[in-house]
Design a protein around this motif. Structure first.
Motif, short mmCIF file in Angstrom:
data_model
loop_
_atom_site.label_atom_id
_atom_site.label_comp_id
_atom_site.label_asym_id
_atom_site.label_seq_id
_atom_site.Cartn_x
_atom_site.Cartn_y
_atom_site.Cartn_z
N GLY A 15 0.01 8.61 -12.49
CA GLY A 15 1.22 9.87 -12.97
C GLY A 15 2.82 9.03 -11.81
N TYR A 16 2.75 8.14 -10.77
CA TYR A 16 3.17 7.24 -10.85
C TYR A 16 4.33 5.62 -11.28
CZ TYR A 16 3.88 9.87 -6.61
OH TYR A 16 4.38 10.67 -4.97
N GLN A 17 5.15 4.71 -11.54
CA GLN A 17 5.79 3.87 -12.03
C GLN A 17 5.49 1.94 -11.15
OE1 GLN A 17 9.07 4.00 -13.75
NE2 GLN A 17 9.86 1.39 -14.55
N ARG A 18 4.55 2.03 -11.39
CA ARG A 18 4.78 0.71 -10.52
C ARG A 18 6.13 -0.01 -10.42
NH1 ARG A 18 0.13 -3.31 -9.51
NH2 ARG A 18 1.92 -5.27 -9.06
N GLU A 19 6.53 -0.57 -8.93
CA GLU A 19 7.79 -1.60 -8.83
C GLU A 19 6.90 -2.30 -8.31
OE1 GLU A 19 11.22 1.39 -7.90
OE2 GLU A 19 9.56 1.30 -6.13
N GLY A 20 5.91 -2.70 -8.23
CA GLY A 20 5.96 -3.90 -7.03
C GLY A 20 4.59 -4.17 -6.01
N SER A 21 4.33 -5.53 -5.97
CA SER A 21 3.34 -5.36 -5.00
C SER A 21 3.91 -5.89 -3.69
CB SER A 21 2.02 -7.00 -4.81
OG SER A 21 1.62 -6.94 -4.30
N LEU A 22 3.57 -5.11 -2.38
CA LEU A 22 4.66 -5.75 -0.68
C LEU A 22 3.27 -6.58 -0.19
CD1 LEU A 22 5.31 -1.91 -0.27
CD2 LEU A 22 7.37 -3.92 -0.77
N GLY A 23 2.47 -7.32 -1.22
CA GLY A 23 1.97 -8.18 -0.27
C GLY A 23 -0.04 -7.42 0.12
N SER A 24 -0.75 -8.10 0.65
CA SER A 24 -2.19 -8.01 1.10
C SER A 24 -2.31 -7.05 1.89
CB SER A 24 -3.27 -8.29 0.18
OG SER A 24 -2.65 -8.75 -1.28
N LEU A 25 -3.00 -6.26 2.32
CA LEU A 25 -3.65 -5.73 3.57
C LEU A 25 -5.10 -5.74 3.29
CD1 LEU A 25 -2.39 -2.57 3.71
CD2 LEU A 25 -1.85 -3.90 4.34
N TYR A 26 -6.15 -5.69 4.75
CA TYR A 26 -7.08 -6.09 4.89
C TYR A 26 -7.79 -4.69 4.73
CZ TYR A 26 -7.27 -10.72 6.09
OH TYR A 26 -6.97 -12.43 6.59
N GLY A 27 -9.09 -5.23 4.04
CA GLY A 27 -10.26 -3.58 3.95
C GLY A 27 -10.30 -3.47 5.17
N THR A 28 -11.37 -4.42 5.90
CA THR A 28 -12.01 -3.74 7.16
C THR A 28 -10.78 -4.88 8.50
OG1 THR A 28 -12.89 -5.51 7.19
CG2 THR A 28 -13.71 -3.77 6.38
N GLN A 29 -10.45 -4.34 9.51
CA GLN A 29 -10.05 -4.61 10.51
C GLN A 29 -10.20 -6.03 11.82
OE1 GLN A 29 -9.75 -2.43 14.09
NE2 GLN A 29 -7.52 -3.26 14.55
N GLN A 30 -9.43 -7.37 11.36
CA GLN A 30 -9.78 -8.26 11.56
C GLN A 30 -8.89 -8.81 12.74
OE1 GLN A 30 -11.38 -10.14 9.49
NE2 GLN A 30 -11.91 -8.43 8.42
N PRO A 31 -9.46 -9.93 13.57
CA PRO A 31 -8.27 -10.53 14.58
C PRO A 31 -6.67 -9.90 14.95
CG PRO A 31 -10.18 -10.72 14.79
CD PRO A 31 -10.35 -10.48 13.55
N GLY A 32 -6.11 -9.15 15.88
CA GLY A 32 -4.25 -9.47 15.57
C GLY A 32 -3.88 -8.13 14.32
#
Length: 230
Positions: A135-152
């Motif tokens: 039900g929301y309108q896409r405005e754009g990508s802000l980049g990607s996140l890791y799905g699981t925790q990584q160092p740092g």
């Protein structure tokens, strides 16, 4: 065709009324809170075909939502959290069409390596999420996140202030507001040799949104949330 009469009945959970303090600095989670990660909460939507049976329409929509959920979740961790029915008449015959939302909470059976953080908009409310926004309108990508925790990296959470203002926080306690879901993991510092984008939490009036712009697109900057994968 006779005139079509529509009525929409919505069954919703009661929303809270807490208000996020303005002027709050965005700070990373402490080591103690970072050690305990909040769960993922993901909602799947099923829509039925029109039916003369209200029960059949509801069951079909629920079955469809659970089918989508079962691709990545143990459906034993899922439950119906909202059901909307559209009732109308065609040629004097009553018809029902259901939209059912099923919410799964915990840890998915399968987690992608990376998740696209997308900003959406609906009726003046911004929502940034890795899980989609019906039900929301896409405005754009802000980049990607890791799905699981990584160092740092540290977790980012979707939180809610008041009745509908969603905001992003690196704190599992949502800064005293309502917890929504864990979105993924973001770098605390830009890593060497990896393309990243800065992610900021912003404020326009009393409504929060996220942006890659340090000037928050002309609005108020609350703080740097971290660095997403470009």
């Amino acid at each position: 065709m006779t005139s079509v009469r529509r009525r929409l009945r919505t069954l919703r959970r009661q929303a809270g009324t807490a208000v996020l303090a303005t002027g709050l600095a965005v700070t990373a989670a402490s080591p103690a809170s970072a050690a305990t990660l909040g769960p993922v909460s993901n909602t799947f939507v099923g829509v039925s075909a029109p039916s003369v049976s209200q029960t059949q329409a509801r069951d079909d929509a629920t079955r469809t939502a659970l089918l989508y959920a079962g691709l990545t979740w143990d459906t034993g961790n899922c439950q119906v959290t909202q059901a909307d029915v559209l009732a109308y008449q065609i040629h004097g015959l009553q018809q029902y069409q259901y939209t059912v939302r099923v919410t799964c909470t915990g840890e998915p059976l399968r987690m992608p390596d990376t998740l696209d953080l997308v900003r959406y908009l609906s009726s003046g409310e911004h929502l940034s999420t890795t899980w989609g926004a019906f039900g929301y309108q896409r405005e754009g990508s802000l980049g990607s996140l890791y799905g699981t925790q990584q160092p740092g990296t540290t977790a980012l959470y979707q939180c809610v202030s008041g009745s509908r203002d969603t905001f992003t926080s690196p704190r599992v306690d949502c800064e005293g507001q309502r917890y929504g879901t864990r979105r993924g993991f973001v770098f605390q510092q830009p890593p060497a040799g990896v393309a990243t984008r800065r992610l900021y939490r912003c404020l326009i009036g009393g409504e929060h949104f996220d942006s890659n712009d340090p000037g928050c697109e002309g609005q108020r900057t609350e703080g740097l949330l971290g660095y997403t994968l470009a």
